[in-house]
Structure formats: structure tokens, C-alpha cells
Design a protein around this motif. Structure first.
Motif, PDB file in Angstrom:
ATOM      1  N   ILE A  73     -12.083  91.255 142.222  1.00 11.58           N
ATOM      2  CA  ILE A  73     -13.466  91.363 142.680  1.00 11.58           C
ATOM      3  C   ILE A  73     -14.370  91.316 141.453  1.00 11.58           C
ATOM      4  CG2 ILE A  73     -15.149  92.797 143.878  1.00 11.58           C
ATOM      5  CD1 ILE A  73     -12.764  94.033 145.418  1.00 11.58           C
ATOM      6  N   ASP A  74     -15.167  90.251 141.347  1.00 11.57           N
ATOM      7  CA  ASP A  74     -16.143  90.143 140.249  1.00 11.57           C
ATOM      8  C   ASP A  74     -17.317  91.078 140.488  1.00 11.57           C
ATOM      9  OD1 ASP A  74     -14.795  88.297 138.731  1.00 11.57           O
ATOM     10  OD2 ASP A  74     -16.258  86.687 138.961  1.00 11.57           O
ATOM     11  N   SER A  75     -17.876  91.053 141.694  1.00 11.84           N
ATOM     12  CA  SER A  75     -19.005  91.912 142.032  1.00 11.84           C
ATOM     13  C   SER A  75     -19.041  92.101 143.539  1.00 11.84           C
ATOM     14  CB  SER A  75     -20.321  91.321 141.528  1.00 11.84           C
ATOM     15  OG  SER A  75     -20.539  90.052 142.082  1.00 11.84           O
ATOM     16  N   TYR A  76     -19.750  93.136 143.968  1.00 13.62           N
ATOM     17  CA  TYR A  76     -19.862  93.409 145.405  1.00 13.62           C
ATOM     18  C   TYR A  76     -21.119  94.208 145.663  1.00 13.62           C
ATOM     19  CZ  TYR A  76     -18.299  98.163 144.444  1.00 13.62           C
ATOM     20  OH  TYR A  76     -18.208  99.450 143.969  1.00 13.62           O
ATOM     21  N   VAL A  77     -21.522  94.225 146.923  1.00  9.97           N
ATOM     22  CA  VAL A  77     -22.602  95.099 147.367  1.00  9.97           C
ATOM     23  C   VAL A  77     -22.222  95.615 148.754  1.00  9.97           C
ATOM     24  CG1 VAL A  77     -24.020  93.242 148.374  1.00  9.97           C
ATOM     25  CG2 VAL A  77     -25.108  95.378 147.693  1.00  9.97           C
ATOM     26  N   ILE A  78     -22.407  96.914 148.945  1.00 13.34           N
ATOM     27  CA  ILE A  78     -22.143  97.525 150.246  1.00 13.34           C
ATOM     28  C   ILE A  78     -23.477  97.671 150.951  1.00 13.34           C
ATOM     29  CG2 ILE A  78     -21.271  99.554 151.472  1.00 13.34           C
ATOM     30  CD1 ILE A  78     -19.444 100.055 149.036  1.00 13.34           C
ATOM     31  N   MET A  79     -23.557  97.111 152.128  1.00  8.53           N
ATOM     32  CA  MET A  79     -24.755  97.181 152.948  1.00  8.53           C
ATOM     33  C   MET A  79     -24.453  98.080 154.149  1.00  8.53           C
ATOM     34  SD  MET A  79     -26.799  95.515 151.149  1.00  8.53           S
ATOM     35  CE  MET A  79     -28.195  95.494 152.253  1.00  8.53           C
ATOM     36  N   PRO A  80     -25.447  98.432 154.952  1.00 12.29           N
ATOM     37  CA  PRO A  80     -25.196  99.331 156.083  1.00 12.29           C
ATOM     38  C   PRO A  80     -24.102  98.862 157.043  1.00 12.29           C
ATOM     39  CG  PRO A  80     -27.526  99.212 155.674  1.00 12.29           C
ATOM     40  CD  PRO A  80     -26.882  98.182 154.783  1.00 12.29           C
ATOM     41  N   ASN A  81     -24.004  97.539 157.278  1.00  6.11           N
ATOM     42  CA  ASN A  81     -23.019  97.068 158.257  1.00  6.11           C
ATOM     43  C   ASN A  81     -22.147  95.922 157.755  1.00  6.11           C
ATOM     44  OD1 ASN A  81     -24.847  94.987 158.298  1.00  6.11           O
ATOM     45  ND2 ASN A  81     -25.377  95.181 160.455  1.00  6.11           N
ATOM     46  N   HIS A  82     -22.120  95.705 156.446  1.00  7.49           N
ATOM     47  CA  HIS A  82     -21.235  94.683 155.891  1.00  7.49           C
ATOM     48  C   HIS A  82     -21.088  94.869 154.385  1.00  7.49           C
ATOM     49  CE1 HIS A  82     -25.272  92.901 155.425  1.00  7.49           C
ATOM     50  NE2 HIS A  82     -24.776  92.167 154.439  1.00  7.49           N
ATOM     51  N   ILE A  83     -20.124  94.152 153.829  1.00  6.80           N
ATOM     52  CA  ILE A  83     -19.900  94.156 152.384  1.00  6.80           C
ATOM     53  C   ILE A  83     -19.807  92.703 151.934  1.00  6.80           C
ATOM     54  CG2 ILE A  83     -18.333  94.803 150.511  1.00  6.80           C
ATOM     55  CD1 ILE A  83     -17.389  97.149 152.272  1.00  6.80           C
ATOM     56  N   HIS A  84     -20.592  92.353 150.914  1.00  6.14           N
ATOM     57  CA  HIS A  84     -20.486  91.045 150.274  1.00  6.14           C
ATOM     58  C   HIS A  84     -19.708  91.236 148.978  1.00  6.14           C
ATOM     59  CE1 HIS A  84     -23.354  89.004 152.838  1.00  6.14           C
ATOM     60  NE2 HIS A  84     -24.327  89.842 152.519  1.00  6.14           N
ATOM     61  N   MET A  85     -18.882  90.261 148.635  1.00 12.28           N
ATOM     62  CA  MET A  85     -18.184  90.320 147.353  1.00 12.28           C
ATOM     63  C   MET A  85     -17.924  88.922 146.823  1.00 12.28           C
ATOM     64  SD  MET A  85     -14.520  91.799 148.675  1.00 12.28           S
ATOM     65  CE  MET A  85     -14.889  92.476 150.283  1.00 12.28           C
ATOM     66  N   ILE A  86     -17.913  88.808 145.521  1.00 17.17           N
ATOM     67  CA  ILE A  86     -17.505  87.566 144.858  1.00 17.17           C
ATOM     68  C   ILE A  86     -16.109  87.816 144.328  1.00 17.17           C
ATOM     69  CG2 ILE A  86     -17.895  85.965 142.961  1.00 17.17           C
ATOM     70  CD1 ILE A  86     -20.875  86.454 143.266  1.00 17.17           C
ATOM     71  N   LEU A  87     -15.174  86.978 144.760  1.00 14.11           N
ATOM     72  CA  LEU A  87     -13.781  87.114 144.359  1.00 14.11           C
ATOM     73  C   LEU A  87     -13.411  86.017 143.374  1.00 14.11           C
ATOM     74  CD1 LEU A  87     -12.155  87.744 147.850  1.00 14.11           C
ATOM     75  CD2 LEU A  87     -13.075  89.418 146.240  1.00 14.11           C
ATOM     76  N   LYS A  88     -12.489  86.336 142.492  1.00 16.28           N
ATOM     77  CA  LYS A  88     -11.980  85.343 141.551  1.00 16.28           C
ATOM     78  C   LYS A  88     -10.467  85.306 141.642  1.00 16.28           C
ATOM     79  CE  LYS A  88     -11.741  83.786 136.887  1.00 16.28           C
ATOM     80  NZ  LYS A  88     -11.836  84.044 135.482  1.00 16.28           N
ATOM     81  N   HIS A  89      -9.946  84.092 141.787  1.00 18.03           N
ATOM     82  CA  HIS A  89      -8.497  83.898 141.786  1.00 18.03           C
ATOM     83  C   HIS A  89      -8.054  83.854 140.330  1.00 18.03           C
ATOM     84  CE1 HIS A  89      -8.287  82.798 146.090  1.00 18.03           C
ATOM     85  NE2 HIS A  89      -9.510  82.379 145.862  1.00 18.03           N
ATOM     86  N   HIS A  90      -7.216  84.808 139.916  1.00 17.03           N
ATOM     87  CA  HIS A  90      -6.769  84.860 138.530  1.00 17.03           C
ATOM     88  C   HIS A  90      -5.612  83.913 138.271  1.00 17.03           C
ATOM     89  CE1 HIS A  90      -9.447  88.068 137.536  1.00 17.03           C
ATOM     90  NE2 HIS A  90      -9.029  88.776 138.554  1.00 17.03           N
ATOM     91  N   SER A  91      -4.998  83.433 139.296  1.00 16.31           N
ATOM     92  CA  SER A  91      -3.863  82.538 139.155  1.00 16.31           C
ATOM     93  C   SER A  91      -4.230  81.168 139.697  1.00 16.31           C
ATOM     94  CB  SER A  91      -2.678  83.104 139.944  1.00 16.31           C
ATOM     95  OG  SER A  91      -1.654  82.169 140.022  1.00 16.31           O
ATOM     96  N   ARG A  92      -3.769  80.145 139.030  1.00 17.93           N
ATOM     97  CA  ARG A  92      -4.011  78.787 139.529  1.00 17.93           C
ATOM     98  C   ARG A  92      -3.087  78.475 140.711  1.00 17.93           C
ATOM     99  NH1 ARG A  92      -7.666  76.058 136.652  1.00 17.93           N
ATOM    100  NH2 ARG A  92      -7.955  76.703 134.511  1.00 17.93           N
ATOM    101  N   HIS A  93      -2.048  79.259 140.850  1.00 19.60           N
ATOM    102  CA  HIS A  93      -1.128  79.079 141.972  1.00 19.60           C
ATOM    103  C   HIS A  93      -1.641  79.924 143.124  1.00 19.60           C
ATOM    104  CE1 HIS A  93       1.456  77.055 139.186  1.00 19.60           C
ATOM    105  NE2 HIS A  93       1.370  78.096 138.378  1.00 19.60           N
ATOM    106  N   ARG A  94      -1.939  79.287 144.220  1.00 16.69           N
ATOM    107  CA  ARG A  94      -2.591  79.959 145.347  1.00 16.69           C
ATOM    108  C   ARG A  94      -1.596  80.574 146.325  1.00 16.69           C
ATOM    109  NH1 ARG A  94      -8.132  78.619 145.718  1.00 16.69           N
ATOM    110  NH2 ARG A  94      -8.668  78.222 143.577  1.00 16.69           N
TER     111      ARG A  94
END
Length: 169
Positions: A73-94
Motif C-alpha cells: 500500500i503506497d497510500s490510502y484514505v479512510i472515508m466514512p463509507n469506503h477506503i481508497h488506496m494506491i497499491l504497488k506490485h513489488h514483483s513483476r510476476h503477478r
């Protein structure tokens, strides 16, 4: 032409956005209930007033953010009824698919919420929204959006005017 980025140690790396390694994810509470708190706006400043569950969700998100996972998780924000987050894949293999990460994220958060309230219930909407971030400009806009999200809560598509009354804590 491929963009190269020069790092502090003067080595070069390919542009991290040439292959999608970042995603913008939104998880929502069940029935969009404002279980996690409400936003109080006073003199142009927006403040998140968390419920007990909101505090528990914040502890859970920090715990997840500090774990060394294939998806971080690079960053996130918690809101009253949801959570936004920016995710980063650390591996090139998915091998670690985003849907598995979201399920484990919801499970981890549910654990924290249940501990805080000594109850077992379903908190999360079964689906989630995902957007692949394909370039630095989009990443920067979404990152700024996360930083400013509380201030602009009333313009959010998930905004519930009576959110304060939906709180179940």
C-alpha cells in the motif's frame, strides 16, 4: 522512446509505469453505511471524525501498510463509507492477484473491526473498484486526490448526506 529514470546512485531504471505496477482500489462498506466515521467541515477545514470502527480500520490499514507483501500500500484514505488506496506490485510476476489481496485486506480489516467491537458481522461490500495506473501523471493526480479526499467528501460519488445518522458504532 523509453523513458529512463536516473536514481540517486546514478543507475538508470526503466519508467515504472511502462508496465502497470500500480492500482487505485476502492473498497466500500456494506450498503454504503458510514460505519467508519463522518467528515466535519469547519472554517474550510475538513476533519475525519472516526468511529470506534474507523479507529480499528486505521490500525488495520497501518498494519497492512507496514507488512512486506508482494502487493504493498503506497497510500490510502479512510472515508466514512469506503477506503481508497494506491497499491504497488513489488514483483513483476503477478502470482499474487489483486482480487486475492483485496480479500485478504478485507479479512484483515474485519479482524481489527471485530476485535474493537467484540462482534462478528459483515462490514464490506463484496465487490471492489480497481483502476490500473499507467503513467506518473495519473499516479500523481490519484495520490493528490487521496491527500485531499476528505476536504472534497461532499463531491464524492459515495457521499451520503445523512452519513452521520448511518453510523452504527
Amino acid at each position: 522512446m523509453r523513458l529512463k529514470i536516473v536514481l540517486e546512485d546514478e543507475t538508470c531504471t526503466a519508467d515504472p509505469f511502462t508496465t502497470p505496477h500500480h492500482q487505485f482500489i476502492t473498497i466500500k462498506t456494506l450498503h454504503h453505511h458510514c460505519l467508519l466515521g463522518h467528515i466535519k467541515t469547519e472554517k474550510g477545514t475538513a476533519t475525519w471524525i472516526p468511529t470506534t470502527w474507523g479507529h480499528a480500520a486505521a490500525r488495520g490499514m497501518e498494519s497492512l501498510k507496514n507488512q512486506a507483501l508482494a502487493i504493498g500500500i503506497d497510500s490510502y484514505v479512510i472515508m466514512p463509507n469506503h477506503i481508497h488506496m494506491i497499491l504497488k506490485h513489488h514483483s513483476r510476476h503477478r502470482k499474487n492477484h489483486i482480487s486475492k489481496f483485496v480479500v485478504s485486506c478485507k479479512t484483515h480489516l474485519t479482524y481489527h473491526l471485530n476485535v474493537s467491537r467484540s462482534s462478528i458481522r459483515q462490514y464490506w461490500h463484496p465487490s471492489y473498484e480497481a483502476l490500473i495506473i499507467r503513467n506518473a501523471a495519473t499516479y500523481n493526480v490519484l495520490s493528490l486526490s487521496i491527500q485531499e479526499h476528505r476536504k472534497n467528501w461532499k463531491y464524492d460519488m459515495l457521499y451520503t448526506p445523512c452519513c452521520k445518522n448511518n453510523s452504527r458504532s
